[in-house]
Design a protein around this motif. Structure first.
Motif, PDB file in Angstrom:
ATOM      1  N   ILE A  95       0.849  -1.203   0.000  1.00  9.73           N
ATOM      2  CA  ILE A  95       0.000   0.000   0.000  1.00  9.73           C
ATOM      3  C   ILE A  95       0.885   1.253   0.000  1.00  9.73           C
ATOM      4  CG2 ILE A  95      -1.932   1.202   1.115  1.00  9.73           C
ATOM      5  CD1 ILE A  95      -2.713  -1.409   2.464  1.00  9.73           C
ATOM      6  N   GLN A  97       3.690   1.572  -1.493  1.00 10.18           N
ATOM      7  CA  GLN A  97       4.035   1.733  -2.917  1.00 10.18           C
ATOM      8  C   GLN A  97       2.877   2.301  -3.720  1.00 10.18           C
ATOM      9  OE1 GLN A  97       5.365  -1.739  -5.124  1.00 10.18           O
ATOM     10  NE2 GLN A  97       6.615  -2.419  -3.394  1.00 10.18           N
ATOM     11  N   ASN A  98       1.688   1.738  -3.496  1.00  5.38           N
ATOM     12  CA  ASN A  98       0.520   2.160  -4.281  1.00  5.38           C
ATOM     13  C   ASN A  98       0.133   3.612  -3.999  1.00  5.38           C
ATOM     14  OD1 ASN A  98       0.160  -0.114  -5.845  1.00  5.38           O
ATOM     15  ND2 ASN A  98      -1.162  -1.129  -4.344  1.00  5.38           N
ATOM     16  N   GLU A  99       0.409   4.069  -2.786  1.00  8.37           N
ATOM     17  CA  GLU A  99       0.115   5.476  -2.490  1.00  8.37           C
ATOM     18  C   GLU A  99       0.992   6.404  -3.331  1.00  8.37           C
ATOM     19  OE1 GLU A  99      -1.720   5.218   2.028  1.00  8.37           O
ATOM     20  OE2 GLU A  99       0.427   5.632   1.805  1.00  8.37           O
ATOM     21  N   PHE A 102      -0.244   5.818  -7.235  1.00  5.25           N
ATOM     22  CA  PHE A 102      -1.548   6.376  -7.584  1.00  5.25           C
ATOM     23  C   PHE A 102      -1.842   7.591  -6.721  1.00  5.25           C
ATOM     24  CE2 PHE A 102      -2.024   1.696  -8.336  1.00  5.25           C
ATOM     25  CZ  PHE A 102      -2.064   1.744  -9.715  1.00  5.25           C
ATOM     26  N   PRO A 103      -1.242   8.745  -7.043  1.00  4.01           N
ATOM     27  CA  PRO A 103      -1.498   9.934  -6.239  1.00  4.01           C
ATOM     28  C   PRO A 103      -2.996  10.264  -6.254  1.00  4.01           C
ATOM     29  CG  PRO A 103       0.202  10.346  -7.909  1.00  4.01           C
ATOM     30  CD  PRO A 103      -0.409   9.019  -8.220  1.00  4.01           C
ATOM     31  N   VAL A 104      -3.496  10.731  -5.135  1.00  7.81           N
ATOM     32  CA  VAL A 104      -4.941  10.924  -4.988  1.00  7.81           C
ATOM     33  C   VAL A 104      -5.530  11.743  -6.132  1.00  7.81           C
ATOM     34  CG1 VAL A 104      -6.713  12.052  -3.577  1.00  7.81           C
ATOM     35  CG2 VAL A 104      -4.989  10.608  -2.497  1.00  7.81           C
ATOM     36  N   SER A 107      -5.524  10.186  -9.690  1.00  6.72           N
ATOM     37  CA  SER A 107      -6.161   8.869  -9.802  1.00  6.72           C
ATOM     38  C   SER A 107      -7.668   8.914  -9.610  1.00  6.72           C
ATOM     39  CB  SER A 107      -5.575   7.914  -8.751  1.00  6.72           C
ATOM     40  OG  SER A 107      -4.170   7.913  -8.798  1.00  6.72           O
ATOM     41  N   ARG A 108      -8.187  10.063  -9.215  1.00  6.39           N
ATOM     42  CA  ARG A 108      -9.574  10.101  -8.763  1.00  6.39           C
ATOM     43  C   ARG A 108     -10.557   9.590  -9.829  1.00  6.39           C
ATOM     44  NH1 ARG A 108     -10.818  12.904  -4.330  1.00  6.39           N
ATOM     45  NH2 ARG A 108      -9.416  14.647  -4.724  1.00  6.39           N
ATOM     46  N   ALA A 114      -6.003   3.980 -14.256  1.00  9.61           N
ATOM     47  CA  ALA A 114      -5.205   3.730 -13.057  1.00  9.61           C
ATOM     48  C   ALA A 114      -5.952   2.699 -12.220  1.00  9.61           C
ATOM     49  CB  ALA A 114      -5.015   5.020 -12.262  1.00  9.61           C
ATOM     50  N   PRO A 115      -5.878   1.453 -12.614  1.00  8.98           N
ATOM     51  CA  PRO A 115      -6.736   0.422 -12.043  1.00  8.98           C
ATOM     52  C   PRO A 115      -6.574   0.321 -10.529  1.00  8.98           C
ATOM     53  CG  PRO A 115      -4.923  -0.575 -13.268  1.00  8.98           C
ATOM     54  CD  PRO A 115      -4.848   0.899 -13.499  1.00  8.98           C
ATOM     55  N   PRO A 116      -7.709   0.256  -9.813  1.00  9.22           N
ATOM     56  CA  PRO A 116      -7.705   0.161  -8.363  1.00  9.22           C
ATOM     57  C   PRO A 116      -6.665  -0.817  -7.803  1.00  9.22           C
ATOM     58  CG  PRO A 116      -9.927   0.301  -9.139  1.00  9.22           C
ATOM     59  CD  PRO A 116      -9.060   0.302 -10.352  1.00  9.22           C
ATOM     60  N   PHE A 117      -5.602  -0.257  -7.220  1.00  5.86           N
ATOM     61  CA  PHE A 117      -4.570  -1.023  -6.503  1.00  5.86           C
ATOM     62  C   PHE A 117      -3.532  -1.705  -7.401  1.00  5.86           C
ATOM     63  CE2 PHE A 117      -8.149  -1.813  -3.330  1.00  5.86           C
ATOM     64  CZ  PHE A 117      -7.916  -0.623  -2.689  1.00  5.86           C
TER      65      PHE A 117
END
Lengths: 118, 118, 118, 118
Positions: A95, A97-99, A102-104, A107-108, A114-117
């Motif tokens: 997580i 890494q994923n943060e 996929f910056p908020v 990625s919104r 930007a596939p979820p996770f």
């Protein structure tokens, strides 16, 4: 002892008492895990997304889903135990890494790009 | 708060911040989980059982395995969260059943007839 | 008509007669296919590689394997039919690619570095 | 020679030339197949059922789907070849069974109770 360590202990004891540890190579456990993942996904295959969101309202379906979830947890915890991997620690690291990945703001709401996770 | 509740919380927040909860129906999460289970099993497909038992000795393979385990935990915890299922409780309930289904004496060493757990 | 077109035809008719085409979206069929793939892999999970090579010598195991293979073919052919994909043509195209990607000399015997096919 | 026999021949030759037949036990091929099935299902995981029905309209998604289908066919045909199973014959036999198991009138439109095919 955490709840997952406790579960790993119980499953290790279960296997040992039955002399099943000989079958529990990572290769075999990964296969067993994949097999159970198939049974879990099958519970949802004919449901609409909306029906899937209400699946736990049907006692029989809920019981099957709970049972399939337990089966995947069983093999996942056994596999991690045999490999010596701390599942919770590994997941927090991912997580982290994923943060970064996929910056908020960027990625919104974009699932496909930007596939979820993963 | 247990370690899995903590993980579920973090993943829920992660999805919410990116407005990805809309994609996280049980149906979609079960598919994502099955997809990741496929990637996990692929790590072991060409290994002999013996090689699979030593997979964590190779730093690159170990990192890939840890990463794939994290991915399956991620979707499994999200799925259980969305469904309202307590994974640990469900698994203990299943082990209770399996203890009755596979008595120690009758099951010893017999993987094919009384397959380990499932 | 090729043997796969013939199979696709028969399965389409089977679904239509039962008014099941409504459930046969690519998403649902991909899930059903993954579920059946899980059942197929489960047939081999506790076998050694050597035992797996002799699985068809056991009439009961052979019958189960044949039945699981039929299930995956069923959903694979239905899925390709609904998507309008020619499975044989797509596979030959992929092998063309793989012949370039894995030149014979450089690939000989190296499964891990140049994994067989995929 | 049918189109599947032709494909099996080409894949057998491909493996033999690279000395990869040693890796192609039924156990390993079943794992590789399950791994590719996971990649296929992942193509559809975030799509609505309606979006999944239009997936081939997007050239990039269509190409990925075609490629994943080719991968599952590859391992399925290799696996059947190694096991000596005729996939088309096995599937027709299974449809024969399913025609008896799901009579047209009793099964019409009932996916959940009498799940499509399997």
């Amino acid at each position: 002892m955490t709840e997952l360590e406790d579960l790993a202990d119980r499953l290790r004891r279960f296997a040992r008492e039955r002399d099943w540890e000989q079958f529990h190579t990572p290769k075999n456990l990964a296969m067993a895990f994949a097999g159970e993942a198939g049974e879990l996904v099958a519970e949802f295959q004919w449901l609409t997304p909306e029906e899937s969101a209400a699946v736990m309202d049907d006692p029989q379906a809920a019981e099957r889903v709970r049972s399939e979830l337990a089966d995947v947890v069983t093999y996942l915890v056994r596999l991690a135990d045999v490999l010596g991997v701390d599942l919770v620690e590994a997941t927090h690291a991912k997580i982290d890494q994923n943060e970064r990945r996929f910056p908020v703001e960027a990625s919104r709401g974009r699932a496909r790009k930007a596939p979820p996770f993963a």
